[in-house]
Motif scaffolding. Structure first.
Motif, short mmCIF file in Angstrom:
data_model
loop_
_atom_site.label_atom_id
_atom_site.label_comp_id
_atom_site.label_asym_id
_atom_site.label_seq_id
_atom_site.Cartn_x
_atom_site.Cartn_y
_atom_site.Cartn_z
N ALA A 255 0.92 -1.10 -0.06
CA ALA A 255 0.01 0.09 0.13
C ALA A 255 1.05 1.32 0.07
N GLY A 256 0.61 2.22 -0.87
CA GLY A 256 1.35 3.37 -0.93
C GLY A 256 2.59 3.43 -1.56
N PHE A 257 3.00 2.21 -2.40
CA PHE A 257 4.03 2.33 -3.06
C PHE A 257 3.70 3.00 -4.58
N GLU A 258 4.67 3.24 -5.10
CA GLU A 258 4.59 4.01 -6.54
C GLU A 258 4.87 3.04 -7.48
N VAL A 259 4.38 3.16 -8.73
CA VAL A 259 4.67 2.09 -9.70
C VAL A 259 5.62 2.72 -10.85
N LEU A 260 6.63 1.99 -11.18
CA LEU A 260 7.70 2.52 -12.10
C LEU A 260 7.45 1.35 -13.14
N GLU A 261 7.71 1.89 -14.51
CA GLU A 261 7.68 0.82 -15.68
C GLU A 261 8.62 1.23 -16.53
N GLY A 262 8.99 0.29 -17.42
CA GLY A 262 9.76 0.10 -18.48
C GLY A 262 11.27 0.52 -18.23
N ALA A 263 12.04 1.63 -18.59
CA ALA A 263 13.16 2.07 -18.42
C ALA A 263 13.39 2.47 -16.75
N ALA A 264 12.71 3.23 -16.41
CA ALA A 264 12.71 3.47 -14.89
C ALA A 264 12.75 2.46 -14.25
N SER A 265 12.16 1.25 -14.44
CA SER A 265 12.17 -0.07 -13.62
C SER A 265 13.47 -0.62 -13.88
N SER A 266 13.89 -0.81 -15.18
CA SER A 266 15.05 -1.54 -15.30
C SER A 266 16.48 -1.05 -14.86
N GLU A 267 16.15 0.54 -15.19
CA GLU A 267 17.52 1.14 -14.65
C GLU A 267 17.39 1.03 -13.15
N LEU A 268 16.49 1.03 -12.27
CA LEU A 268 16.62 0.95 -10.88
C LEU A 268 17.23 -0.52 -10.57
N TRP A 269 16.78 -1.44 -11.24
CA TRP A 269 17.53 -2.98 -11.07
C TRP A 269 18.53 -3.01 -11.49
N ASN A 270 19.35 -2.38 -12.50
CA ASN A 270 20.68 -2.50 -13.01
C ASN A 270 21.52 -1.73 -11.76
N SER A 271 20.91 -0.78 -11.27
CA SER A 271 21.77 -0.01 -10.19
C SER A 271 21.83 -0.69 -9.10
N ILE A 272 21.08 -1.67 -8.74
CA ILE A 272 20.79 -2.57 -7.44
C ILE A 272 21.86 -3.71 -7.73
N ARG A 273 21.80 -4.30 -9.00
CA ARG A 273 22.42 -5.44 -9.35
C ARG A 273 24.12 -4.88 -9.48
N ASP A 274 24.29 -3.63 -9.93
CA ASP A 274 25.77 -3.34 -10.00
C ASP A 274 26.37 -2.50 -8.74
N VAL A 275 25.45 -2.48 -7.41
CA VAL A 275 25.77 -1.79 -6.48
C VAL A 275 26.15 -0.33 -6.64
N SER A 276 25.62 0.30 -7.75
CA SER A 276 26.10 1.36 -8.29
C SER A 276 26.15 2.54 -7.00
N ALA A 277 25.47 2.37 -6.08
CA ALA A 277 25.59 3.62 -4.94
C ALA A 277 26.73 3.62 -4.40
N PHE A 278 27.39 2.38 -4.42
CA PHE A 278 28.72 2.38 -3.70
C PHE A 278 30.09 2.56 -4.77
#
Lengths: 391, 481
Positions: A255-278
């Protein structure tokens, strides 16, 4: 970070082999320890030993989209494989990560490097790790023998499963020369549900709850960086199915989550996958493997001890990436002891100057340590292959 | 199949060995009476039988450790046994061995829905693992056909699969951790409730090692939430080739059914006569099952039916209710039993690349003429795991040998086209002597070197998996003990 130093070609380096026979020859005639290198992008350990490069042993040798199988030589760049698979609407489902930003390495990631390190991304919680997708291996052992295990079919219990043993062995049991994988279709649609501001323990509880629904999540992660949090779940599949599961999740768990689709979704998961934040940061990076609901206990202990850190909880918390900003030595002991008491383990993926004596891998209990040493002495009796890389 | 001759020195010490086992186990957990040990003389590969020296039925990891310590000290071979449902002879004894049965160890030790795992003793049956978690709508995914009887211990030993592993993977993909006792009697924990075990992937090599590396007494298994629903569609074709092409096209299209089962004409006829499931009598039948919510099921079936229709099926039946679904599965599920009604049969288990399906089925037909025995094919088509059933007459002298030779030729054909000898049943003794058709002597040597590390004396299930001539020099010290 000086990880790249070890992979620079020294005058002693062997000329890159273009056939498995040449690799076998280089191993057989090696005067001493070797340092096995693919693209050098996942390289955590320094070595001054001569490099045995797989970079010229390239090419997809078999690809059957209708059988969902692909075989490639170890030095084949991951990008080349991704492109070939995408041409048929397929992919490596375990989401091999790109650690170049994280480790400050350059070059091309190779399939052999991904296999040697058993690199798997967020989708591991749904489809399994690299080791679950690898179905065949050809390798050269420490005496220069060319050996095979598994094959190119998805179900195979003929003899011992050395494919899994070789996957994630960091080149310490043999030089990987050719690998077979099962591949999967790229789904029609992906959608991510995301919400900011949820606390770490509430987020992990929520992610575990979402994983316990029938909605077949392919990503379940929580980022806690610089005091801001973001909790994300991903679903993939046929469009009709994804929209049904999206609505069900929004109603029942998210509940209360936003929906991301397409590139916005895949880019987020690529950054989690690659640990880009670090990436582009200083400080040690740890990768802790735990029972998901134990993850907040680890980070709470670190907070309590006054450690300054950021965390990415992937796999619902089953994988915790930690970037430690200060007090490296104290944090290192705290992390290792805490995960040990929680029956998990932690790997030091990116070291720091004050951690030179800290082993990269969690020390094993004595019987397992003896079994591992016994296996290495059989696979590499002279102790010349990436010696010490898993210590 | 040849088995090594029993070590006369062990046979002569039977009383001492049994006394030592009695000293570490409750009285009723040691079976040495010659009539009672007959219960353990074979597994589901019933053509081969040999009563063991004795059988033990420990109730805990500690008791297993105590048994193995005694056997290690006495130099006695140990054959671990789950429920004895191996089709490959994995639990076949020798006269000088101790059968170590884990059947009494069937407890659920921990259930954790948040982290989605269950920890059980390995004598628990496959289906009762799901039974322990289904009240919360969870299940354990690997589903071998023998799931009502087979034990998790045997599933781990053989890395068992099942009809639904196209989507969920086989045992190794659903096993998170084990408690294992080594031949010397040491207890080790490998992996746990977390996804990636530390260090080398020992879990990966233990799973599928056919009880040759250690005795697994407890297992942490991944459990999954049950899908909201599941439904099959039945499609008939007038040739094996077209059915094979349809399988390939479905996979390529990116729909991931949970199961794609294939039956050829001999099986369709025998199964229909036996079960009266209403199957159309055609050359090849596919059962394709999908899962999800009602809308999801419909969307997936629509896509599958569109693909199937491009191949001009001679029959197509979509289930519209649970009774129809059950009818579609009925013939498939009773296929083995149905064949058993008309003949003795040997069930093979080779895997082939899906693209070679028509060629391999044609090759099997050619071999039928050569050997004069009938074959029916029923198998998991999505992953190329074949189950040719060779029908023979066990009472006719020479027929079993003929059948075995025929089977060997089929398995060699599987290897020739790029496949393997066994997809989910294991090597055991059945395929032991064919291993050199798939692997070189060096390939086998490095596998045996793994056993050398875990069990240097080669006491655990020693006469299995590797051709006896290949393992001779390694087993020799045990024989000389």
């Amino acid at each position: 970070m000086t990880a790249t130093e070890g992979v620079k070609m020294t005058t002693e380096s062997l000329s890159p082999a273009t056939s498995v026979e040449a690799v076998a020859d280089q191993v057989r005639t090696a005067a001493g320890p070797l340092h096995i290198v693919g693209g050098g992008t996942h390289m955590m350990c320094k070595s001054s030993n001569p490099a045995l490069s797989l970079a010229a042993l390239t090419g997809i040798t078999l690809y059957e989209p209708g059988a969902m199988t692909m075989v490639a030589r170890a030095g084949t760049p991951i990008n080349e494989i991704n492109d070939a698979l995408a041409g048929e609407g397929q992919r490596l489902a375990f989401e091999p990560a790109d650690w170049r930003g994280l480790l400050g390495t350059q070059g091309e990631s190779t399939i052999g490097g991904v296999a040697a390190a058993n690199i798997s991304g967020p989708r591991r919680i749904q489809v399994g790790a690299c080791r679950d997708h690898m179905i065949g291996v050809e390798f050269v052992d420490g005496t220069g023998r060319i050996l095979k295990n598994g094959g190119r079919v998805m179900k195979n219990v003929t003899g011992y499963d050395l494919v899994k043993l070789m996957c994630g062995s960091w080149g310490t049991l043999g030089v990987l020369t050719e690998l077979s994988f099962k591949v999967a279709a790229i789904p029609e649609t992906e959608v991510t549900l995301v919400r900011e501001g949820i606390s770490d323990d509430a987020a992990v509880a929520r992610l575990c709850e979402a994983m316990g629904t029938p909605y077949d999540l392919s990503g379940s992660a929580h980022l806690a960086i610089s005091g801001n949090t973001k909790t994300c779940v991903r679903i993939e599949g046929l469009a009709a199915s994804v929209s049904y599961r999206r609505d069900a999740l929004l109603e029942e768990v998210c509940a209360g989550f936003e929906v991301l689709e397409g590139a916005a979704s895949s880019e987020l998961w690529n950054s989690i996958r690659d640990v880009s934040a670090f990436a582009q940061s200083d400080g040690a990076v740890w990768r802790a493997s735990l029972k998901p609901t134990d993850a907040p206990a680890l980070t709470a202990k670190m907070t309590e001890a006054g450690v300054n850190f950021d965390a990415i909880y992937d796999w619902s918390g089953g994988l915790v990436w930690l970037l430690v900003h200060s007090d490296q030595s104290a944090a290192a002991s705290l992390i290792r002891n805490t995960v040990d008491s929680l029956k998990g383990h932690a790997t030091l993926i990116r070291s720091a100057p004050s951690l030179q004596d800290v082993p990269r891998f969690q020390p094993q209990h004595s019987i397992l340590r003896n079994i591992e040493a016994g296996l290495r002495s059989k696979f590499d009796p002279r102790g010349i292959l990436n010696q010490g890389f898993m210590d | 199949m040849e088995m090594p001759s029993p070590n006369p020195m062990i046979l002569a010490r039977k009383t001492t060995i049994v006394d030592r086992l009695r000293a570490v186990l409750p009285d009723d957990a040691v079976i040495d009476d010659e009539t009672e040990t007959r219960a353990y003389e074979c597994d589901a590969l019933t053509a081969y039988r040999c009563p063991p020296l004795a059988a033990v039925l420990p109730s805990s990891t500690e008791e297993v450790a105590a048994v193995l310590k005694v056997c290690f000290e006495e130099g006695v071979p140990v054959v671990p046994r789950g429920s004895g449902t191996s089709l490959a002879g994995g639990a076949l004894p020798t006269a000088d061995c101790i059968i170590l049965g884990v059947a009494k160890m069937n407890q659920v030790l921990e259930t954790d829905y948040e982290n989605r795992f269950v920890r059980v003793q390995t004598g628990r049956t496959n289906l009762s693992v799901t039974g322990a978690v289904e009240e919360e709508d969870f299940f354990y995914a690997p589903d071998p056909s023998s799931q009502l009887a087979c034990a998790i211990a045997g599933n781990i030993a053989m890395n068992s699969g099942g009809a639904h592993c196209l989507k969920y993977g086989v045992t190794t993909n659903n096993l998170l951790g084990v408690t294992m006792v080594t031949m010397e009697g040491d207890v080790v924990e490998i992996g746990g409730a977390h996804l990636d075990a530390a260090g080398l992937d020992l879990l990966g090599v233990i799973c599928g090692s056919e009880g040759q590396l250690g005795v697994v007494t407890e297992a942490t298994l991944r459990i999954l939430r049950k899908p909201e629903g599941a439904r099959p569609v039945l499609v008939g074709f007038d040739s094996n080739e077209v059915a094979g092409q349809c399988v390939s096209d479905i996979i390529k299209a990116g729909v991931l059914p949970v199961a794609i089962e294939f039956m050829d004409r001999p099986i369709i006829e025998i199964a229909e006569k036996f079960a009266q499931a209403g199957y159309p009598l055609c050359e090849a039948l596919l059962i394709i099952e999908v899962e999800g919510s009602e809308d999801e099921i419909q969307a997936q079936l629509k896509r599958i039916i569109e693909i199937a229709e491009t191949h001009h099926p001679v029959a197509l039946k979509e289930s519209s209710n649970p009774a129809e679904s059950a009818a579609i599965w009925l013939g498939r599920k009773s296929a083995f039993g149905a064949v058993g009604q008309v003949a003795d049969y040997m069930c093979l288990d080779g895997t082939i690349p899906v693209s070679t399906l028509p060629a391999v089925l044609k090759g099997i037909q050619d071999l039928e003429k050569k050997y004069g025995l009938r074959v029916g094919n029923v198998f998991h088509a999505g992953d190329g795991n074949m189950h040719p059933l060779i029908m023979f007459d066990a009472n006719k002298p020479g027929d079993l040998e003929l059948c075995e030779a025929f089977g060997a030729d089929i398995l060699k054909l599987c290897v020739e086209v790029g496949g393997c000898l066994t997809g989910e049943h294991g090597v055991g003794i059945e395929k032991r002597d064919l291993m050199l058709a798939q692997y070189t002597a060096d390939d086998l040597d490095i596998q045996m070197a793994v056993k050398d590390v875990f069990d240097p004396q080669w006491l655990l299930n020693p006469a299995k998996v590797f051709p006896l001539t290949s393992s001779d020099s390694r087993r020799a010290p045990a024989i000389a003990a």
